[in-house]
Design a protein around this motif. Structure first.
Motif, PDB file in Angstrom:
ATOM      1  N   GLY A 259      21.755 -36.677  48.234  1.00  0.00           N
ATOM      2  CA  GLY A 259      23.016 -36.714  47.480  1.00  0.00           C
ATOM      3  C   GLY A 259      24.067 -37.558  48.172  1.00  0.00           C
ATOM      4  O   GLY A 259      24.767 -38.352  47.533  1.00  0.00           O
ATOM      5  N   LYS A 260      24.151 -37.407  49.500  1.00  0.00           N
ATOM      6  CA  LYS A 260      25.142 -38.197  50.252  1.00  0.00           C
ATOM      7  C   LYS A 260      24.785 -39.682  50.254  1.00  0.00           C
ATOM      8  O   LYS A 260      25.667 -40.538  50.132  1.00  0.00           O
ATOM      9  N   VAL A 261      23.511 -39.978  50.434  1.00  0.00           N
ATOM     10  CA  VAL A 261      23.074 -41.384  50.413  1.00  0.00           C
ATOM     11  C   VAL A 261      23.394 -42.010  49.076  1.00  0.00           C
ATOM     12  O   VAL A 261      23.911 -43.128  48.982  1.00  0.00           O
ATOM     13  N   SER A 262      23.095 -41.292  48.008  1.00  0.00           N
ATOM     14  CA  SER A 262      23.358 -41.805  46.655  1.00  0.00           C
ATOM     15  C   SER A 262      24.846 -42.034  46.431  1.00  0.00           C
ATOM     16  O   SER A 262      25.265 -43.072  45.915  1.00  0.00           O
ATOM     17  N   ALA A 263      25.654 -41.052  46.879  1.00  0.00           N
ATOM     18  CA  ALA A 263      27.121 -41.189  46.702  1.00  0.00           C
ATOM     19  C   ALA A 263      27.652 -42.338  47.546  1.00  0.00           C
ATOM     20  O   ALA A 263      28.535 -43.092  47.108  1.00  0.00           O
ATOM     21  N   GLY A 264      27.108 -42.435  48.775  1.00  0.00           N
ATOM     22  CA  GLY A 264      27.562 -43.532  49.664  1.00  0.00           C
ATOM     23  C   GLY A 264      27.248 -44.891  49.076  1.00  0.00           C
ATOM     24  O   GLY A 264      28.080 -45.802  49.124  1.00  0.00           O
ATOM     25  N   ILE A 265      26.029 -45.053  48.535  1.00  0.00           N
ATOM     26  CA  ILE A 265      25.651 -46.328  47.919  1.00  0.00           C
ATOM     27  C   ILE A 265      26.535 -46.643  46.727  1.00  0.00           C
ATOM     28  O   ILE A 265      26.954 -47.776  46.513  1.00  0.00           O
ATOM     29  N   SER A 266      26.847 -45.618  45.954  1.00  0.00           N
ATOM     30  CA  SER A 266      27.742 -45.815  44.793  1.00  0.00           C
ATOM     31  C   SER A 266      29.107 -46.299  45.252  1.00  0.00           C
ATOM     32  O   SER A 266      29.731 -47.182  44.651  1.00  0.00           O
ATOM     33  N   ASN A 267      29.595 -45.712  46.361  1.00  0.00           N
ATOM     34  CA  ASN A 267      30.902 -46.138  46.886  1.00  0.00           C
ATOM     35  C   ASN A 267      30.862 -47.578  47.370  1.00  0.00           C
ATOM     36  O   ASN A 267      31.810 -48.341  47.189  1.00  0.00           O
ATOM     37  N   LEU A 268      29.757 -47.936  48.019  1.00  0.00           N
ATOM     38  CA  LEU A 268      29.612 -49.317  48.494  1.00  0.00           C
ATOM     39  C   LEU A 268      29.622 -50.298  47.328  1.00  0.00           C
ATOM     40  O   LEU A 268      30.246 -51.355  47.381  1.00  0.00           O
ATOM     41  N   ILE A 269      28.864 -49.947  46.294  1.00  0.00           N
ATOM     42  CA  ILE A 269      28.799 -50.844  45.128  1.00  0.00           C
ATOM     43  C   ILE A 269      30.156 -50.960  44.470  1.00  0.00           C
ATOM     44  O   ILE A 269      30.596 -52.037  44.066  1.00  0.00           O
TER      45      ILE A 269
END
Length: 269
Positions: A259-269
């Protein structure tokens, strides 16, 4: 030969025709091979030539950029040094060369000028022994006063009196400037002229241009560094979240980690 035999010769005996075709094919193939070889050689030579030109152009460009940087750095140093010493950029370059020829450095001159300025402010009587009145000293700038002081000391005989005066006017730098004081004023002037003849003096405008170049380079570097810091500052929260997620995954908490990885990637994008 009658018509029947001629027809038979043409239709039945094709050996001569085939031989001619084979000869033609061999010649055509040989010509084609030579042509391809020639074109290949030409292309290779052309490629080498183009590569050589490109390499030479790149090397020339690199050399020019490097050369411009070196000249700009030299000019900028002269600009800053001359301002610290209170003399012109031209005089600074002249004295750098003179000091080098005399076996000393411009640093000694810089320290000597500090003591000399204080002596001029307090009205030292040492100037009178060099033939300089207080009015003369008061009317001179830093550059003129140093040159006149050196010339006056060079005109004196080497001995305790000259040593004492040099110490009084130039402070501890007098010892460093000893080799210069042991030359004549004429020799010093010849060294000054020689550095001009050799093209070793940049004009005042060129020195200012070099200083401006260095300032612009510094501004550009600062701008790029600021942009880089700004971008990474914006990416940091997302990257941090991804790293925390990976840590959770390896720590046995995959659901939270994913969940954190997914949220982090979304923030990066």
């Amino acid at each position: 030969m009658d018509l029947f035999n001629l027809f038979a010769k043409i239709t039945l005996d094709t050996s001569e025709y085939e031989k001619g075709i084979e000869d033609s094919e061999e010649k055509a193939e040989g010509f084609g091979n030579k042509l391809k070889t020639g074109l290949g050689t030409a292309a290779k030579a052309g490629g080498i030539a183009i590569g050589a030109i490109a390499t030479g152009t790149a090397a020339l460009g690199t050399a020019m950029v490097k050369g411009a940087g070196e000249v700009a750095s030299y000019g900028d140093n002269i600009d800053k040094m001359s301002q610290k010493m209170g003399i012109s950029a031209q005089a600074c370059q002249e004295w750098v060369a003179i000091m080098q020829h005399s076996g000393t450095t411009i640093d000694g001159m810089q320290r000597g000028m500090i003591t000399l300025s204080k002596a001029a402010e307090t009205g030292s009587d040492a100037f009178a022994k060099l033939g300089l009145s207080q009015e003369d000293v008061a009317s001179m700038n830093q550059e003129e006063l140093f040159a006149a002081t050196i010339k006056g000391l060079q005109g004196m005989e080497e001995g305790t009196e000259r040593t004492a005066l040099a110490q009084q006017l130039l402070g501890g730098a007098a010892k460093e400037l000893g080799p210069l004081l042991n030359t004549s004023a004429e020799e010093t002037e010849a060294m000054r002229q020689r550095v001009h003849e050799l093209g070793g003096v940049m004009s005042e405008d060129a020195v200012k241009a070099a200083a401006a170049y260095q300032d612009s380079l510094q501004d550009m570097t600062t701008s790029f560094d600021g942009l880089k810091r700004g971008l990474f500052a914006n990416f940091m929260p997302g990257i941090t979240e991804v790293m925390q997620g990976i840590t959770d995954i390896f720590s046995g908490n995959p659901d939270s980690g994913v969940g954190k990885v997914s949220a982090g990637i979304s923030n990066l994008i």
